[in-house]
Structures are given as C-alpha cells and as structure tokens.
Scaffold this motif. Structure first.
Motif, mmCIF file in Angstrom:
data_model
loop_
_atom_site.group_PDB
_atom_site.id
_atom_site.type_symbol
_atom_site.label_atom_id
_atom_site.label_comp_id
_atom_site.label_asym_id
_atom_site.label_seq_id
_atom_site.Cartn_x
_atom_site.Cartn_y
_atom_site.Cartn_z
ATOM 1 N N LEU A 94 0.724 -1.039 0.068
ATOM 2 C CA LEU A 94 -0.138 -0.179 -0.141
ATOM 3 C C LEU A 94 0.783 1.448 0.120
ATOM 4 O O LEU A 94 0.427 2.414 -0.244
ATOM 5 C CB LEU A 94 -0.910 -0.052 1.089
ATOM 6 C CG LEU A 94 -2.087 -1.233 0.981
ATOM 7 C CD1 LEU A 94 -2.748 -1.050 2.515
ATOM 8 C CD2 LEU A 94 -2.829 -1.023 -0.150
ATOM 9 N N TYR A 95 2.168 1.253 0.155
ATOM 10 C CA TYR A 95 3.017 2.323 0.414
ATOM 11 C C TYR A 95 3.055 2.702 -1.131
ATOM 12 O O TYR A 95 3.441 4.042 -1.472
ATOM 13 C CB TYR A 95 4.233 1.698 0.712
ATOM 14 C CG TYR A 95 5.528 2.766 0.802
ATOM 15 C CD1 TYR A 95 5.800 3.428 2.051
ATOM 16 C CD2 TYR A 95 6.201 2.991 -0.170
ATOM 17 C CE1 TYR A 95 6.858 4.693 1.946
ATOM 18 C CE2 TYR A 95 7.416 4.102 -0.156
ATOM 19 C CZ TYR A 95 7.541 4.680 1.015
ATOM 20 O OH TYR A 95 8.632 5.453 1.141
ATOM 21 N N GLN A 96 3.031 2.081 -2.399
ATOM 22 C CA GLN A 96 3.382 2.476 -3.509
ATOM 23 C C GLN A 96 2.165 3.274 -4.256
ATOM 24 O O GLN A 96 1.051 2.874 -4.239
ATOM 25 C CB GLN A 96 3.405 1.118 -4.489
ATOM 26 C CG GLN A 96 4.496 0.219 -4.113
ATOM 27 C CD GLN A 96 5.898 0.778 -4.182
ATOM 28 O OE1 GLN A 96 6.575 1.019 -3.440
ATOM 29 N NE2 GLN A 96 6.313 0.861 -5.730
ATOM 30 N N ASP A 97 2.706 4.213 -4.881
ATOM 31 C CA ASP A 97 1.580 5.283 -5.589
ATOM 32 C C ASP A 97 0.699 4.517 -6.483
ATOM 33 O O ASP A 97 -0.532 4.606 -6.364
ATOM 34 C CB ASP A 97 2.207 6.347 -5.990
ATOM 35 C CG ASP A 97 2.622 7.532 -5.254
ATOM 36 O OD1 ASP A 97 2.067 7.407 -4.066
ATOM 37 O OD2 ASP A 97 3.464 8.543 -5.601
ATOM 38 N N ASP A 98 1.304 3.715 -7.418
ATOM 39 C CA ASP A 98 0.417 3.240 -8.552
ATOM 40 C C ASP A 98 -0.398 2.041 -7.943
ATOM 41 O O ASP A 98 -1.566 1.730 -8.405
ATOM 42 C CB ASP A 98 1.327 2.463 -9.469
ATOM 43 C CG ASP A 98 2.389 1.602 -8.933
ATOM 44 O OD1 ASP A 98 2.711 1.333 -7.825
ATOM 45 O OD2 ASP A 98 3.094 0.619 -9.760
ATOM 46 N N ILE A 99 -0.208 1.499 -6.898
ATOM 47 C CA ILE A 99 -1.142 0.360 -6.148
ATOM 48 C C ILE A 99 -2.174 1.062 -5.449
ATOM 49 O O ILE A 99 -3.249 0.724 -5.774
ATOM 50 C CB ILE A 99 -0.033 -0.620 -5.581
ATOM 51 C CG1 ILE A 99 0.728 -1.358 -6.099
ATOM 52 C CG2 ILE A 99 -1.205 -1.523 -4.541
ATOM 53 C CD1 ILE A 99 1.824 -2.176 -5.589
ATOM 54 N N ILE A 100 -1.545 2.189 -4.773
ATOM 55 C CA ILE A 100 -3.036 2.697 -3.859
ATOM 56 C C ILE A 100 -3.796 3.277 -4.802
ATOM 57 O O ILE A 100 -4.985 3.614 -4.635
ATOM 58 C CB ILE A 100 -2.286 3.835 -2.782
ATOM 59 C CG1 ILE A 100 -3.290 3.980 -1.803
ATOM 60 C CG2 ILE A 100 -1.596 4.893 -3.269
ATOM 61 C CD1 ILE A 100 -3.342 3.081 -0.575
ATOM 62 N N GLU A 101 -3.380 3.857 -6.082
ATOM 63 C CA GLU A 101 -4.199 4.627 -6.800
ATOM 64 C C GLU A 101 -5.031 3.577 -7.407
ATOM 65 O O GLU A 101 -6.401 3.934 -7.855
ATOM 66 C CB GLU A 101 -3.341 5.391 -7.764
ATOM 67 C CG GLU A 101 -4.339 6.059 -8.943
ATOM 68 C CD GLU A 101 -3.353 6.856 -10.007
ATOM 69 O OE1 GLU A 101 -3.977 7.552 -10.701
ATOM 70 O OE2 GLU A 101 -2.311 6.966 -10.060
ATOM 71 N N ALA A 102 -4.624 2.596 -8.027
ATOM 72 C CA ALA A 102 -5.516 1.486 -8.461
ATOM 73 C C ALA A 102 -6.719 0.987 -7.560
ATOM 74 O O ALA A 102 -7.810 0.689 -7.842
ATOM 75 C CB ALA A 102 -4.435 0.010 -8.984
ATOM 76 N N LEU A 103 -6.236 0.939 -6.366
ATOM 77 C CA LEU A 103 -7.216 0.446 -5.319
ATOM 78 C C LEU A 103 -8.235 1.712 -5.053
ATOM 79 O O LEU A 103 -9.487 1.229 -4.961
ATOM 80 C CB LEU A 103 -6.362 0.137 -4.099
ATOM 81 C CG LEU A 103 -5.983 -1.127 -3.832
ATOM 82 C CD1 LEU A 103 -5.014 -1.395 -2.695
ATOM 83 C CD2 LEU A 103 -6.941 -2.151 -3.789
ATOM 84 N N VAL A 163 -12.428 -0.284 0.499
ATOM 85 C CA VAL A 163 -11.482 -0.862 -0.681
ATOM 86 C C VAL A 163 -10.362 -1.529 0.284
ATOM 87 O O VAL A 163 -10.041 -2.767 -0.176
ATOM 88 C CB VAL A 163 -11.346 -0.074 -1.364
ATOM 89 C CG1 VAL A 163 -10.170 -0.383 -2.502
ATOM 90 C CG2 VAL A 163 -12.558 0.773 -2.307
ATOM 91 N N LEU A 164 -9.694 -0.768 0.812
ATOM 92 C CA LEU A 164 -8.351 -1.286 1.773
ATOM 93 C C LEU A 164 -8.634 -2.478 2.430
ATOM 94 O O LEU A 164 -8.198 -3.471 2.409
ATOM 95 C CB LEU A 164 -7.941 -0.296 2.547
ATOM 96 C CG LEU A 164 -7.224 0.671 1.598
ATOM 97 C CD1 LEU A 164 -6.488 1.850 2.717
ATOM 98 C CD2 LEU A 164 -6.368 0.358 0.583
ATOM 99 N N ASP A 165 -10.165 -2.797 3.241
ATOM 100 C CA ASP A 165 -10.342 -3.766 3.938
ATOM 101 C C ASP A 165 -10.500 -5.018 3.153
ATOM 102 O O ASP A 165 -10.143 -6.234 3.530
ATOM 103 C CB ASP A 165 -11.696 -3.555 4.939
ATOM 104 C CG ASP A 165 -11.406 -2.565 5.920
ATOM 105 O OD1 ASP A 165 -10.229 -2.165 6.278
ATOM 106 O OD2 ASP A 165 -12.596 -2.045 6.433
ATOM 107 N N HIS A 166 -11.115 -5.071 1.962
ATOM 108 C CA HIS A 166 -11.179 -5.997 1.122
ATOM 109 C C HIS A 166 -9.876 -6.589 0.489
ATOM 110 O O HIS A 166 -9.484 -7.655 0.392
ATOM 111 C CB HIS A 166 -12.267 -5.569 -0.112
ATOM 112 C CG HIS A 166 -13.709 -6.004 0.403
ATOM 113 N ND1 HIS A 166 -14.230 -4.910 1.389
ATOM 114 C CD2 HIS A 166 -14.675 -6.792 0.134
ATOM 115 C CE1 HIS A 166 -15.648 -5.514 1.263
ATOM 116 N NE2 HIS A 166 -15.574 -6.414 0.646
ATOM 117 N N TRP A 167 -8.961 -5.523 0.191
ATOM 118 C CA TRP A 167 -7.763 -5.844 -0.380
ATOM 119 C C TRP A 167 -6.937 -6.603 0.938
ATOM 120 O O TRP A 167 -6.325 -7.442 0.478
ATOM 121 C CB TRP A 167 -7.089 -4.624 -0.690
ATOM 122 C CG TRP A 167 -5.691 -4.823 -1.077
ATOM 123 C CD1 TRP A 167 -4.425 -4.523 -0.322
ATOM 124 C CD2 TRP A 167 -5.066 -5.363 -2.235
ATOM 125 N NE1 TRP A 167 -3.304 -4.929 -1.105
ATOM 126 C CE2 TRP A 167 -3.817 -5.248 -2.171
ATOM 127 C CE3 TRP A 167 -5.861 -5.708 -3.530
ATOM 128 C CZ2 TRP A 167 -2.995 -5.626 -3.433
ATOM 129 C CZ3 TRP A 167 -5.004 -6.072 -4.408
ATOM 130 C CH2 TRP A 167 -3.611 -6.108 -4.353
#
Length: 162
Positions: A10-19, A89-93
């Motif tokens: 979750l630290y990564q910009d591209d991943i947090i943006e996708a989520l 969304v983060l809870d599901h991830w």
C-alpha cells in the motif's frame, strides 16, 4: 477521514491509486515499536488459503510481509488520509478481518508531530527482516489485482461510492 499507516504494497503510489482511484493526501511517517516480518502461504487460515488459490496464487511461491509489535524497532512508511469508502476497499484488499486485523497506533511525521492512525497487522510467526522489498509479487499482477479488487467493492457496495 482517518489515517492509515502503510509500509508494504500500500506504500506504492500506483497500487494505492489502482485501489482507491487516486492517491489520497499523504505524508511520510515513522512507526515506533514495530518491525517487518515475512511469512508464506502455510501460515494462512484454511479460509484465506482458499481465497488465495481462487485468486490463482501459487502456494509454493507466495510470500507476504507484515508488521507486528517489536520493542526497540521503528519502521518508515506513508500515512494516507482516507474516507470510509476508501477504507472499505482497503479492508477487502487486506482480507480484513479474516487475514489482517486493524490496530490503533501513534505515528510521527517528518516534522515531529504525532498522529493517531491505524495499521493492518497480524500476530503470526515469521522471519524478522532487517531489509525488505515493499512489493514481493510481480508488480503488474499486483496492479491488476488491485484494479479488480476496487471494481468488486464498487459493484458490491455502490451506495458507498455514490
């Protein structure tokens, strides 16, 4: 809004943006009294193992990093201001609460200010790491999974995103 402290995927910009659809307001922070650990497929509950297999995860190569309390250590990460829909969304991830749990923590921003936040954490046996890679899986696979996770949550809970 509340703060979530992140250290790995979750630290990564591209991943947090996708989520989340965008990179929320954030800052770099330090979490005292926690360390990074690594574990594998075998540490997961049968329910989570089944979910991972359904997601086409290879049990023989699957590894993940997590934080847990460890006195005398500190961890550098990012804190994001998120709303309830983003937290859903983060809870599901994070397969909350079947995999990760949430813990309230105090973090310190670079300017020395303390903030209340939460982290996703587990209490498993694992290998303590002095150095770690934030994303252990193939980045393209993680991005595709993150995009799909967001779409699933939005379709399941459309009112939260209206």
């Amino acid at each position: 809004k509340r703060l979530v402290f992140t250290f790995g995927t979750l630290y990564q910009d591209d991943i947090i943006e996708a989520l989340l659809g965008a990179v929320p307001e954030n800052f770099y922070a330090t979490l005292q009294g926690y360390a990074i650990y690594k574990a594998g497929f075998e540490t997961r509950s049968p329910k989570v193992q089944a979910q991972l297999i359904e997601s086409k995860i290879d049990p023989s190569t699957f590894k993940f990093v997590f934080v847990k309390p460890d006195t005398g250590n500190s961890l550098e990460g990012r804190a994001y201001y998120i709303d309830l829909a983003e937290e859903l969304v983060l809870d599901h991830w994070e397969i909350y609460p079947d995999w990760y749990r949430k813990a309230a923590v105090r973090i310190r921003s670079a300017d020395g200010v303390e903030h209340e936040a939460f982290i996703y954490t587990v209490e498993y046996v694992g290998e303590k790491l002095a150095e770690f890679k934030r994303v252990l899986a193939d980045p393209e696979t993680v991005l595709a999974s993150a995009t799909a996770a967001r779409a699933r949550v939005i379709s399941k809970f459309p009112a939260a995103f209206a």
